[in-house]
Design a protein around this motif. Structure first.
Motif, PDB file in Angstrom:
ATOM      1  N   ILE A   1       0.845  -1.199   0.000  1.00 57.90           N
ATOM      2  CA  ILE A   1       0.000   0.000   0.000  1.00 57.90           C
ATOM      3  C   ILE A   1       0.878   1.245   0.000  1.00 57.90           C
ATOM      4  O   ILE A   1       1.716   1.433   0.878  1.00 57.90           O
ATOM      5  CB  ILE A   1      -0.934   0.005   1.219  1.00 57.90           C
ATOM      6  N   THR A   2       0.661   2.129  -0.983  1.00 58.97           N
ATOM      7  CA  THR A   2       1.497   3.319  -1.148  1.00 58.97           C
ATOM      8  C   THR A   2       0.641   4.516  -1.529  1.00 58.97           C
ATOM      9  O   THR A   2      -0.316   4.391  -2.280  1.00 58.97           O
ATOM     10  CB  THR A   2       2.535   3.097  -2.256  1.00 58.97           C
ATOM     11  N   PHE A   3       1.035   5.672  -1.042  1.00 63.52           N
ATOM     12  CA  PHE A   3       0.317   6.915  -1.330  1.00 63.52           C
ATOM     13  C   PHE A   3       1.254   7.880  -2.037  1.00 63.52           C
ATOM     14  O   PHE A   3       2.369   8.133  -1.584  1.00 63.52           O
ATOM     15  CB  PHE A   3      -0.187   7.534  -0.026  1.00 63.52           C
ATOM     16  N   ALA A   4       0.792   8.416  -3.182  1.00 59.60           N
ATOM     17  CA  ALA A   4       1.571   9.395  -3.941  1.00 59.60           C
ATOM     18  C   ALA A   4       0.795  10.710  -3.965  1.00 59.60           C
ATOM     19  O   ALA A   4      -0.098  10.888  -4.803  1.00 59.60           O
ATOM     20  CB  ALA A   4       1.840   8.903  -5.356  1.00 59.60           C
ATOM     21  N   PRO A   5       1.106  11.651  -3.053  1.00 61.47           N
ATOM     22  CA  PRO A   5       0.366  12.917  -3.014  1.00 61.47           C
ATOM     23  C   PRO A   5       0.620  13.771  -4.249  1.00 61.47           C
ATOM     24  O   PRO A   5       1.716  13.760  -4.807  1.00 61.47           O
ATOM     25  CB  PRO A   5       0.897  13.593  -1.745  1.00 61.47           C
ATOM     26  N   ALA A   6      -0.425  14.489  -4.673  1.00 64.33           N
ATOM     27  CA  ALA A   6      -0.338  15.398  -5.826  1.00 64.33           C
ATOM     28  C   ALA A   6       0.165  14.678  -7.074  1.00 64.33           C
ATOM     29  O   ALA A   6       0.886  15.251  -7.893  1.00 64.33           O
ATOM     30  CB  ALA A   6       0.543  16.596  -5.507  1.00 64.33           C
ATOM     31  N   PHE A   7      -0.252  13.429  -7.233  1.00 67.94           N
ATOM     32  CA  PHE A   7       0.196  12.635  -8.382  1.00 67.94           C
ATOM     33  C   PHE A   7      -0.102  13.362  -9.693  1.00 67.94           C
ATOM     34  O   PHE A   7      -1.207  13.839  -9.925  1.00 67.94           O
ATOM     35  CB  PHE A   7      -0.490  11.268  -8.376  1.00 67.94           C
ATOM     36  N   ASN A   8       0.895  13.460 -10.552  1.00 69.82           N
ATOM     37  CA  ASN A   8       0.810  14.086 -11.876  1.00 69.82           C
ATOM     38  C   ASN A   8       0.414  15.557 -11.807  1.00 69.82           C
ATOM     39  O   ASN A   8      -0.265  16.075 -12.701  1.00 69.82           O
ATOM     40  CB  ASN A   8      -0.167  13.320 -12.784  1.00 69.82           C
ATOM     41  N   SER A   9       0.856  16.236 -10.786  1.00 69.67           N
ATOM     42  CA  SER A   9       0.528  17.658 -10.640  1.00 69.67           C
ATOM     43  C   SER A   9       0.961  18.474 -11.854  1.00 69.67           C
ATOM     44  O   SER A   9       0.232  19.348 -12.325  1.00 69.67           O
ATOM     45  CB  SER A   9       1.205  18.220  -9.387  1.00 69.67           C
ATOM     46  N   ALA A  10       2.123  18.186 -12.379  1.00 68.71           N
ATOM     47  CA  ALA A  10       2.657  18.961 -13.503  1.00 68.71           C
ATOM     48  C   ALA A  10       2.124  18.494 -14.855  1.00 68.71           C
ATOM     49  O   ALA A  10       2.422  19.108 -15.886  1.00 68.71           O
ATOM     50  CB  ALA A  10       4.177  18.901 -13.500  1.00 68.71           C
ATOM     51  N   GLY A  11       1.371  17.384 -14.888  1.00 70.53           N
ATOM     52  CA  GLY A  11       0.853  16.871 -16.154  1.00 70.53           C
ATOM     53  C   GLY A  11       1.867  16.097 -16.956  1.00 70.53           C
ATOM     54  O   GLY A  11       1.697  15.905 -18.168  1.00 70.53           O
ATOM     55  N   ALA A  12       2.923  15.606 -16.284  1.00 72.47           N
ATOM     56  CA  ALA A  12       4.011  14.925 -16.999  1.00 72.47           C
ATOM     57  C   ALA A  12       3.543  13.648 -17.690  1.00 72.47           C
ATOM     58  O   ALA A  12       4.132  13.242 -18.700  1.00 72.47           O
ATOM     59  CB  ALA A  12       5.153  14.605 -16.030  1.00 72.47           C
ATOM     60  N   VAL A  13       2.501  12.985 -17.151  1.00 73.22           N
ATOM     61  CA  VAL A  13       2.043  11.737 -17.765  1.00 73.22           C
ATOM     62  C   VAL A  13       0.600  11.874 -18.265  1.00 73.22           C
ATOM     63  O   VAL A  13      -0.107  10.885 -18.423  1.00 73.22           O
ATOM     64  CB  VAL A  13       2.166  10.556 -16.777  1.00 73.22           C
ATOM     65  N   SER A  14       0.181  13.088 -18.534  1.00 74.24           N
ATOM     66  CA  SER A  14      -1.159  13.311 -19.071  1.00 74.24           C
ATOM     67  C   SER A  14      -1.210  12.988 -20.565  1.00 74.24           C
ATOM     68  O   SER A  14      -0.193  13.083 -21.267  1.00 74.24           O
ATOM     69  CB  SER A  14      -1.572  14.773 -18.871  1.00 74.24           C
ATOM     70  N   GLY A  15      -2.389  12.591 -21.025  1.00 77.60           N
ATOM     71  CA  GLY A  15      -2.586  12.373 -22.457  1.00 77.60           C
ATOM     72  C   GLY A  15      -1.710  11.310 -23.062  1.00 77.60           C
ATOM     73  O   GLY A  15      -1.343  11.385 -24.239  1.00 77.60           O
ATOM     74  N   GLY A  16      -1.350  10.299 -22.269  1.00 75.42           N
ATOM     75  CA  GLY A  16      -0.525   9.210 -22.779  1.00 75.42           C
ATOM     76  C   GLY A  16       0.952   9.506 -22.845  1.00 75.42           C
ATOM     77  O   GLY A  16       1.726   8.692 -23.354  1.00 75.42           O
ATOM     78  N   LYS A  17       1.372  10.652 -22.316  1.00 79.89           N
ATOM     79  CA  LYS A  17       2.810  10.983 -22.339  1.00 79.89           C
ATOM     80  C   LYS A  17       3.593  10.056 -21.411  1.00 79.89           C
ATOM     81  O   LYS A  17       3.107   9.644 -20.373  1.00 79.89           O
ATOM     82  CB  LYS A  17       3.008  12.440 -21.911  1.00 79.89           C
TER      83      LYS A  17
ATOM     84  N   GLN B   1       9.437   9.877 -11.313  1.00 81.54           N
ATOM     85  CA  GLN B   1       9.705  10.971 -10.384  1.00 81.54           C
ATOM     86  C   GLN B   1       9.004  12.259 -10.805  1.00 81.54           C
ATOM     87  O   GLN B   1       8.621  13.073  -9.962  1.00 81.54           O
ATOM     88  CB  GLN B   1      11.218  11.229 -10.262  1.00 81.54           C
ATOM     89  N   GLN B   2       8.821  12.440 -12.117  1.00 87.42           N
ATOM     90  CA  GLN B   2       8.151  13.649 -12.590  1.00 87.42           C
ATOM     91  C   GLN B   2       6.647  13.613 -12.321  1.00 87.42           C
ATOM     92  O   GLN B   2       5.987  14.654 -12.271  1.00 87.42           O
ATOM     93  CB  GLN B   2       8.402  13.839 -14.087  1.00 87.42           C
ATOM     94  N   ALA B   3       6.100  12.414 -12.160  1.00 81.50           N
ATOM     95  CA  ALA B   3       4.675  12.272 -11.865  1.00 81.50           C
ATOM     96  C   ALA B   3       4.407  12.258 -10.367  1.00 81.50           C
ATOM     97  O   ALA B   3       3.250  12.374  -9.944  1.00 81.50           O
ATOM     98  CB  ALA B   3       4.127  10.995 -12.493  1.00 81.50           C
ATOM     99  N   GLU B   4       5.463  12.109  -9.571  1.00 83.49           N
ATOM    100  CA  GLU B   4       5.296  12.021  -8.122  1.00 83.49           C
ATOM    101  C   GLU B   4       6.172  13.085  -7.454  1.00 83.49           C
ATOM    102  O   GLU B   4       7.294  12.792  -7.011  1.00 83.49           O
ATOM    103  CB  GLU B   4       5.680  10.625  -7.630  1.00 83.49           C
ATOM    104  N   PRO B   5       5.687  14.319  -7.381  1.00 79.80           N
ATOM    105  CA  PRO B   5       6.510  15.412  -6.858  1.00 79.80           C
ATOM    106  C   PRO B   5       6.971  15.209  -5.424  1.00 79.80           C
ATOM    107  O   PRO B   5       7.996  15.768  -5.019  1.00 79.80           O
ATOM    108  CB  PRO B   5       5.597  16.630  -6.985  1.00 79.80           C
TER     109      PRO B   5
END
Length: 399
Positions: free
Chosen positions: A209-225, A230-234
């Motif tokens: 069990i793991t928690f990633a706060p603010a996951f994908n805040s910057a949109g690094a993995v949005s839209g299939g990118k 590390q960029q998706a988990e600030p």
């Protein structure tokens, strides 16, 4: 009504999770004191296969008896339900992308049985008329989920994505950083749903069990990118080191269907700093959300739910929200507090996500996503009464 749980799980760093189950049966919320007389003779025993070897089984009390539990009673219960440590570095971006919301069994749920939110399709609420007032209201108008714009502003960083495993299957849920009464300003507590932490009746605590706060805040993995994880988990991945779920869920739940146990579908985990530092989760993300227990229903207004829905048309990469206004009531067992129900087109993966309302001008948590309709037009979460409050108080004081 057939609600579906929203769950997808992933592994964490090496950590041990103690999941405590609490029984909640009968009667609605009140303001009874958590301390007091000795617990009356219990009725049912539940022990985890991963529990402390040789520990005497702790029996589940009635709701009224549970309200009298002291810290020691909760602690004995917790010792029965220790889960295995997560594997450090277990989660990578592909595993997260492949993780799925839990699906119900084949076909529709039986009449009157909701399906838990980890699935993508839930049978709708039965259309037959109910008694004059059995705790049910007409379903609200559907509200479309909207993505939080990138990058997330600081006030959204309390929301995060929760990963875990059930057997060899990876799943995802959602969670919220909540305030710790005994450690103001330094909370390491995350609120979610019981079904995101435990397999229900005859099941075990989930693993990794793991928690990633603010996951994908910057949109690094949005839209299939594609991007480094590390960029998706600030803030990195915060592994659970202890936890508690509603005993009603652990003792009764069929995780493929919603039922009376969904009226107490809440869970709490304590997480550890992935860097091994002394800074708490609250200090790192810049805030936490207080929980409003026994909130007068007429004062629960302006509700917004948050989560990372992963079932179509969503992909689990975006923090979505439904601004749904005042929730209505949904009751499965009239002896338990009616669930809060909102119009929302969320899907699996939303499970455990926080429901926020305003109290004295401040944002507070009033529920979490538990179940929903197979047509994805509504979602329901538990009303947080004394049982939920005592669970948080235990986790707050537990070392």
């Amino acid at each position: 009504m057939s609600p579906i749980s929203r769950t997808t799980r992933a592994a964490l760093g090496a950590s041990v999770v103690a999941l405590t189950m609490v029984v909640a049966t009968a009667c609605g919320p009140d303001n009874s004191d958590a301390t007091g007389a000795q617990t009356a003779a219990p009725t049912t025993a539940v022990t985890s296969a991963a529990g402390t070897p040789g520990a005497a089984p702790v029996k589940l009390p009635t709701l009224d008896e549970l309200k009298k539990w002291k810290f020691e009673d909760w602690d004995k219960w917790a010792q029965q339900n220790v889960i295995t440590p997560a594997v450090k570095g277990f989660w990578d971006l592909q595993k997260i992308l492949d993780a799925k919301p839990v699906k119900p069994g084949p076909g529709n749920a039986p009449t009157g049985q909701p399906t838990a939110r980890p699935t993508a399709a839930t049978p709708s609420r039965p259309a037959s008329p109910a008694p004059a007032d059995n705790g049910d209201d007409p379903l609200p108008k559907v509200v479309q989920e909207k993505p939080v714009p990138h990058p997330y502003t600081k006030n959204y960083h309390v929301n995060g994505k929760l990963f875990f495993q059930d057997g060899k299957q990876d799943y995802v849920c959602s969670g919220t950083v909540v305030s710790d009464p005994a450690n103001p300003g330094k909370s390491n507590l995350v609120w979610t749903a019981s079904h995101c932490l435990h397999g229900g009746k005859g099941g075990k605590s989930h693993t990794n069990i793991t928690f990633a706060p603010a996951f994908n805040s910057a949109g690094a993995v949005s839209g299939g990118k594609q991007a480094p994880l590390q960029q998706a988990e600030p803030y990195g991945e915060w592994g659970a080191v202890a936890g508690i779920v509603s005993p009603t869920w652990a003792d009764e739940a069929d995780p493929e269907y919603g039922g009376p146990w969904s009226q107490y579908d809440f869970g709490i985990i304590r997480v550890a700093n992935p860097d091994g530092g002394n800074k708490s989760l609250e200090e790192v993300v810049g805030g936490s959300v207080p929980v409003w227990f026994n909130a007068p229903r007429d004062q629960i207004t302006g509700v917004s739910s948050f989560g990372y829905p992963a079932g179509k048309p969503f992909d689990g990469m975006e923090l979505e929200h439904c601004d749904s206004g005042k929730p209505v009531r949904h009751t499965i067992d009239p002896s338990r507090p009616a669930m809060l129900t909102i119009g929302c087109n969320g899907t699996g993966g939303d499970s455990g996500g926080g429901w926020f309302a305003a109290r004295d001008g401040k944002q507070v948590l009033v529920s979490d996503t538990s179940i929903g309709g197979n047509d994805n037009t509504w979602e329901a979460g538990p009303y947080l009464d004394d049982v939920a409050q005592h669970a948080l108080e235990y986790m707050s004081k537990r070392k």
